[in-house]
Design a protein around this motif. Structure first.
Motif, PDB file in Angstrom:
ATOM      1  N   ASP A 283       1.239  -1.459   0.222  1.00  0.00           N
ATOM      2  CA  ASP A 283       0.221   0.305   0.088  1.00  0.00           C
ATOM      3  C   ASP A 283       0.723   1.884   0.498  1.00  0.00           C
ATOM      4  N   GLN A 284       1.591   1.760   0.622  1.00  0.00           N
ATOM      5  CA  GLN A 284       2.830   2.871   0.764  1.00  0.00           C
ATOM      6  C   GLN A 284       3.528   2.501  -0.712  1.00  0.00           C
ATOM      7  N   ALA A 285       4.539   1.663  -0.902  1.00  0.00           N
ATOM      8  CA  ALA A 285       5.023   1.766  -2.138  1.00  0.00           C
ATOM      9  C   ALA A 285       4.302   2.439  -2.878  1.00  0.00           C
ATOM     10  N   THR A 286       3.049   1.947  -3.544  1.00  0.00           N
ATOM     11  CA  THR A 286       2.213   2.457  -4.324  1.00  0.00           C
ATOM     12  C   THR A 286       1.774   3.502  -4.073  1.00  0.00           C
ATOM     13  N   LEU A 287       1.188   4.238  -3.346  1.00  0.00           N
ATOM     14  CA  LEU A 287       1.373   5.363  -2.152  1.00  0.00           C
ATOM     15  C   LEU A 287       2.674   6.369  -3.124  1.00  0.00           C
ATOM     16  N   ALA A 288       3.176   6.010  -2.976  1.00  0.00           N
ATOM     17  CA  ALA A 288       4.439   6.445  -3.365  1.00  0.00           C
ATOM     18  C   ALA A 288       4.506   6.341  -5.173  1.00  0.00           C
ATOM     19  N   VAL A 289       4.517   5.096  -5.848  1.00  0.00           N
ATOM     20  CA  VAL A 289       4.365   5.684  -6.627  1.00  0.00           C
ATOM     21  C   VAL A 289       3.642   6.228  -7.681  1.00  0.00           C
ATOM     22  N   ALA A 290       2.314   5.967  -6.668  1.00  0.00           N
ATOM     23  CA  ALA A 290       1.837   7.213  -7.568  1.00  0.00           C
ATOM     24  C   ALA A 290       2.089   8.822  -7.846  1.00  0.00           C
ATOM     25  N   HIS A 291       2.366   9.317  -5.887  1.00  0.00           N
ATOM     26  CA  HIS A 291       2.710  10.481  -6.109  1.00  0.00           C
ATOM     27  C   HIS A 291       3.874  10.628  -6.820  1.00  0.00           C
ATOM     28  N   LEU A 292       4.410  10.331  -7.394  1.00  0.00           N
ATOM     29  CA  LEU A 292       6.042  10.246  -8.315  1.00  0.00           C
ATOM     30  C   LEU A 292       5.331  10.336  -9.757  1.00  0.00           C
ATOM     31  N   TRP A 293       4.661   9.216  -9.973  1.00  0.00           N
ATOM     32  CA  TRP A 293       4.378   9.296 -11.601  1.00  0.00           C
ATOM     33  C   TRP A 293       3.681  10.311 -11.784  1.00  0.00           C
ATOM     34  N   HIS A 294       3.071  11.046 -10.810  1.00  0.00           N
ATOM     35  CA  HIS A 294       2.105  12.138 -11.312  1.00  0.00           C
ATOM     36  C   HIS A 294       2.910  13.898 -10.221  1.00  0.00           C
ATOM     37  N   PRO A 295       3.618  13.679 -11.012  1.00  0.00           N
ATOM     38  CA  PRO A 295       4.016  15.359 -10.132  1.00  0.00           C
ATOM     39  C   PRO A 295       3.189  17.116 -10.680  1.00  0.00           C
ATOM     40  N   GLU A 296       2.265  16.657 -11.507  1.00  0.00           N
ATOM     41  CA  GLU A 296       1.544  17.827 -11.966  1.00  0.00           C
ATOM     42  C   GLU A 296       0.274  17.429 -11.118  1.00  0.00           C
ATOM     43  N   ILE A 297      -0.341  16.623 -10.556  1.00  0.00           N
ATOM     44  CA  ILE A 297      -1.027  16.562  -9.153  1.00  0.00           C
ATOM     45  C   ILE A 297      -0.864  17.530  -8.427  1.00  0.00           C
ATOM     46  N   SER A 298      -1.658  18.317  -7.525  1.00  0.00           N
ATOM     47  CA  SER A 298      -1.035  19.458  -6.261  1.00  0.00           C
ATOM     48  C   SER A 298      -1.116  18.505  -5.440  1.00  0.00           C
ATOM     49  N   THR A 299      -0.288  18.456  -4.366  1.00  0.00           N
ATOM     50  CA  THR A 299       0.011  17.319  -3.242  1.00  0.00           C
ATOM     51  C   THR A 299      -0.016  18.510  -2.391  1.00  0.00           C
ATOM     52  N   LEU A 300      -0.554  18.222  -0.827  1.00  0.00           N
ATOM     53  CA  LEU A 300      -0.279  19.427   0.658  1.00  0.00           C
ATOM     54  C   LEU A 300       0.438  18.443   0.372  1.00  0.00           C
ATOM     55  N   ARG A 301       1.653  19.413   1.315  1.00  0.00           N
ATOM     56  CA  ARG A 301       2.154  17.985   2.428  1.00  0.00           C
ATOM     57  C   ARG A 301       1.955  18.216   4.089  1.00  0.00           C
ATOM     58  N   LEU A 302       1.451  17.030   3.987  1.00  0.00           N
ATOM     59  CA  LEU A 302       0.829  17.208   5.752  1.00  0.00           C
ATOM     60  C   LEU A 302       1.876  16.994   7.023  1.00  0.00           C
ATOM     61  N   PRO A 303       1.614  17.933   8.059  1.00  0.00           N
ATOM     62  CA  PRO A 303       3.228  17.833   8.706  1.00  0.00           C
ATOM     63  C   PRO A 303       2.464  16.460   9.876  1.00  0.00           C
ATOM     64  N   PRO A 304       4.223  15.722   9.917  1.00  0.00           N
ATOM     65  CA  PRO A 304       4.116  14.619  10.783  1.00  0.00           C
ATOM     66  C   PRO A 304       3.281  15.038  12.702  1.00  0.00           C
ATOM     67  N   SER A 305       3.310  15.663  12.518  1.00  0.00           N
ATOM     68  CA  SER A 305       3.181  16.030  13.999  1.00  0.00           C
ATOM     69  C   SER A 305       1.402  15.730  14.131  1.00  0.00           C
ATOM     70  N   ILE A 306       0.650  15.906  12.926  1.00  0.00           N
ATOM     71  CA  ILE A 306      -0.394  15.430  13.523  1.00  0.00           C
ATOM     72  C   ILE A 306      -0.672  14.117  13.716  1.00  0.00           C
ATOM     73  N   MET A 307      -0.010  13.007  13.418  1.00  0.00           N
ATOM     74  CA  MET A 307      -0.036  12.164  13.737  1.00  0.00           C
ATOM     75  C   MET A 307       0.048  11.041  14.695  1.00  0.00           C
ATOM     76  N   ASP A 308       0.580  10.874  15.852  1.00  0.00           N
ATOM     77  CA  ASP A 308       1.176  10.047  16.962  1.00  0.00           C
ATOM     78  C   ASP A 308       0.996   8.803  17.170  1.00  0.00           C
ATOM     79  N   SER A 309       1.914   8.356  16.628  1.00  0.00           N
ATOM     80  CA  SER A 309       2.539   6.880  16.291  1.00  0.00           C
ATOM     81  C   SER A 309       3.452   6.389  17.581  1.00  0.00           C
TER      82      SER A 309
END
Length: 364
Positions: A283-309
């Motif tokens: 799942d994570q590899a595929t999300l990264a693939v789609a992210h890099l494959w579609h540089p034209e898609i406007s992507t908001l970078r979420l801050p890591p601090s929003i998730m406590d894990s």
């Protein structure tokens, strides 16, 4: 390889790639370096070369110290058309959905019956009490059993959170435990294009084993004007399986958002036909693939601090970051599974139906 690591950390990706390629010319059997190239080359637009390195099927270690195959990576440079049929048949039934007029956004999770029984009630109550804006909770249930159906009906009887469901029947009996868990982690993304099209509203897509801890209004506000919102960790730039977190993301029903979710669905469908491709972190590899494959898609970078894990055993199980909007239980870690017995988790359970949280037989 020290020079390659220094170049990579300083953002000189092309130089790092050149140094690794130079080393592999005389040491071709170094599997982990082939994985590094499969991870780095896409940042240079060299997708087909990345595919060739990933297709070798080198084994790499995951956070739980088990291994996965680099064949989880596949850039859609030459996906077959039509896509191959999965070796296990799926049947998905979508409920007739009433128009959610008073709903601002959709919160999507996917899980099997066991995870729904563990987390469904606490998740629904945390979303209703903490999200700050009106959500509809959509649960994609894989092979729901009578207990899961009963819980679903009980939660639906409790206003004010509207709940919808899609149900998937699939025979996973031929899969090993690791493959079955991988499939369950990916199932929500297989229905996401249909859900985004049907609801035509912003969507937050998250793991089922995490609760909402803060107001999500700011996240939805920041999503405006973007197609996709992702948690990207550039410290994993040479580790494609960890570059993007599958724990939480968001999508707008824009052409770019729909294109992204369709790419994810198509790649997952194709990779699941390869036994080595249906491997942990697909799942994570595929999300990264789609992210890099579609540089034209406007992507908001979420801050890591929003998730406590936090998984550190030295930290209290119910410790929560000050900026955390999501609290991850992460059942694959024994320490964090103890969060089920904390007052922070159990405050979201109905005391009438409260039972001791199970401590054994963890599956994710």
């Amino acid at each position: 390889m020290v020079l390659a690591d220094v170049a990579m950390r300083e953002g000189r990706i092309e130089e790092a790639v050149g140094l690794i390629e130079q080393y592999l010319a005389t040491h071709p059997g170094h599997g982990f370096l082939h994985y590094k190239l499969a991870s780095l080359l896409p940042h240079l637009g060299r997708f087909e070369e990345a595919n060739r390195h990933a297709a070798r099927g080198s084994l790499i270690s995951c956070g739980d110290l088990q291994q996965t195959s680099t064949r989880i990576i596949r850039f859609p440079t030459s996906l077959p058309a039509p896509l191959p049929t999965p070796r296990f048949p799926r049947l998905v039934r979508y409920e007739p959905l009433a128009e959610p007029a008073a709903v601002e956004a959709i919160y999507v999770v996917g899980c099997d019956s066991r995870y729904f029984l563990l987390f469904g009630e606490a998740l629904a109550n945390s979303l209703a009490q903490r999200a700050g804006v009106p959500f509809l909770l959509h649960i994609h249930l894989v092979n729901p059993d009578p207990a899961a159906e009963a819980l679903l009906e009980r939660l639906r009887a409790k206003p004010p959170l509207p709940i919808a469901c899609s149900r998937e029947s699939v025979d996973l009996s031929d899969l090993g435990d690791r493959q079955r868990r991988t499939y369950l982690a990916c199932a929500r993304f297989l229905v996401l294009p249909e859900l985004l099209e049907t609801y035509a509203r912003p969507m937050v897509v998250a793991d089922a084993d995490q609760l909402v801890m803060g107001d999500l209004g700011g996240l939805l506000h920041d999503l405006r004007g973007h197609d996709v919102a992702l948690l990207r960790d550039d410290s994993h730039i040479a580790n494609l399986a960890s570059l993007i977190s599958a724990s939480v993301m968001a999508f707008n029903p824009s052409p770019g958002g729909r294109r992204f979710t369709r790419t994810v669905c198509d790649i997952l469908t194709e990779r699941m036909t390869d036994p080595a491709g249906l491997s942990w972190h697909l799942d994570q590899a595929t999300l990264a693939v789609a992210h890099l494959w579609h540089p034209e898609i406007s992507t908001l970078r979420l801050p890591p601090s929003i998730m406590d894990s936090v998984v550190d055993q030295r930290v209290a199980s119910d410790a929560l970051g000050a900026k955390a909007l999501f609290w991850s239980i992460t059942m694959s870690h024994e320490h964090t599974a103890r969060k089920l017995n904390t007052s922070l988790f159990r405050q979201f359970l109905d005391p009438e139906f409260d039972e001791p949280a199970p401590g054994a037989e963890r599956s994710k």
